[in-house]
Write an enzyme that holds these catalytic residues in place. Sequence first.
Site, short mmCIF file in Angstrom:
data_model
loop_
_atom_site.label_atom_id
_atom_site.label_comp_id
_atom_site.label_asym_id
_atom_site.label_seq_id
_atom_site.Cartn_x
_atom_site.Cartn_y
_atom_site.Cartn_z
N HIS A 1 -3.73 11.51 40.12
CA HIS A 1 -2.13 11.79 39.89
C HIS A 1 -1.31 11.50 41.34
CE1 HIS A 1 -4.40 14.11 36.56
NE2 HIS A 1 -3.24 14.09 36.13
N ASP B 1 -1.25 9.23 37.04
CA ASP B 1 -0.18 9.80 36.08
C ASP B 1 0.92 10.48 36.87
OD1 ASP B 1 -1.64 9.11 34.15
OD2 ASP B 1 -2.08 11.07 33.70
N HIS C 1 6.21 16.87 28.27
CA HIS C 1 4.73 16.95 28.64
C HIS C 1 4.07 18.04 27.58
CE1 HIS C 1 0.90 16.88 30.87
NE2 HIS C 1 1.60 15.68 31.35
#
Length: 246
Positions: free
Chosen positions: A202, A56, A112
């Site tokens: 991530h 991500d 987000h």
Amino acid sequence: MLRLRRAVLCSVFTAVMAVGSLFVSDLPTTHAATNAQPKAIYKVDTDKKVVALTFDISWGNKVPEPVLDVLKKEKVTKATFFLSGPWTLHHPEIAKQIKNMGYEIGNHGNLHKDFSRYPDNWIREQVSISEKSIQQVTGVKTKLIRTPNGDFNPRVIRCLNSMGYTVIQWNTDSLDWMNPGTQNIVNRVTKRAVPGDIILMHASDSSKQIVEALPQIIDQLRKDGYQFVTVSELLANAKVSSSIVR
């Protein structure tokens, strides 16, 4: 007395059934039995030793390129990146690099924020904005989405499915964003990974130790016999193991 005994027995039966239903609802459910239900994909059921490395990215430009460098050096040609809309617009060259290296790109939303806190029209707007941003920069029309913070509920899943998206979660969480130490990240991934796994990592700047951990993760998984594929390849070649959203 007879009436009292019947009442007691009825109460006991009702309690037993309630407890039983609690256990049943928590049992793993097969894809065939839940095909009509909203679901997020955590892994796939397969005997093949394949896993999907997923990353991500929602902010920063210090970590993404070093992660790509590691993948290139380790000759990992298959991985899936979930990009947020704002990050893609702010760092178009890195987003294009991800695309040009042949990696799969998914949607990670715009703002987000937890989708479950907002109505469907807000979700559609946010996903459409990020979808357009990613397509504008990379030319990719995303079909996979990982919601911000991995947050969803049945309504959110139905909304995203209606937009043509498949919601992707993870079975193995590296917890790299917590920066628990390089070896802890390596151990979490390599000791938990199973065939058909979707592994969460991530490439945002918040993940300060992933660049050091990633080569070790790749090396150990290969030693354990695993090959790397994209999420779409997992879905196309194996039976889906999903979680029913309650």
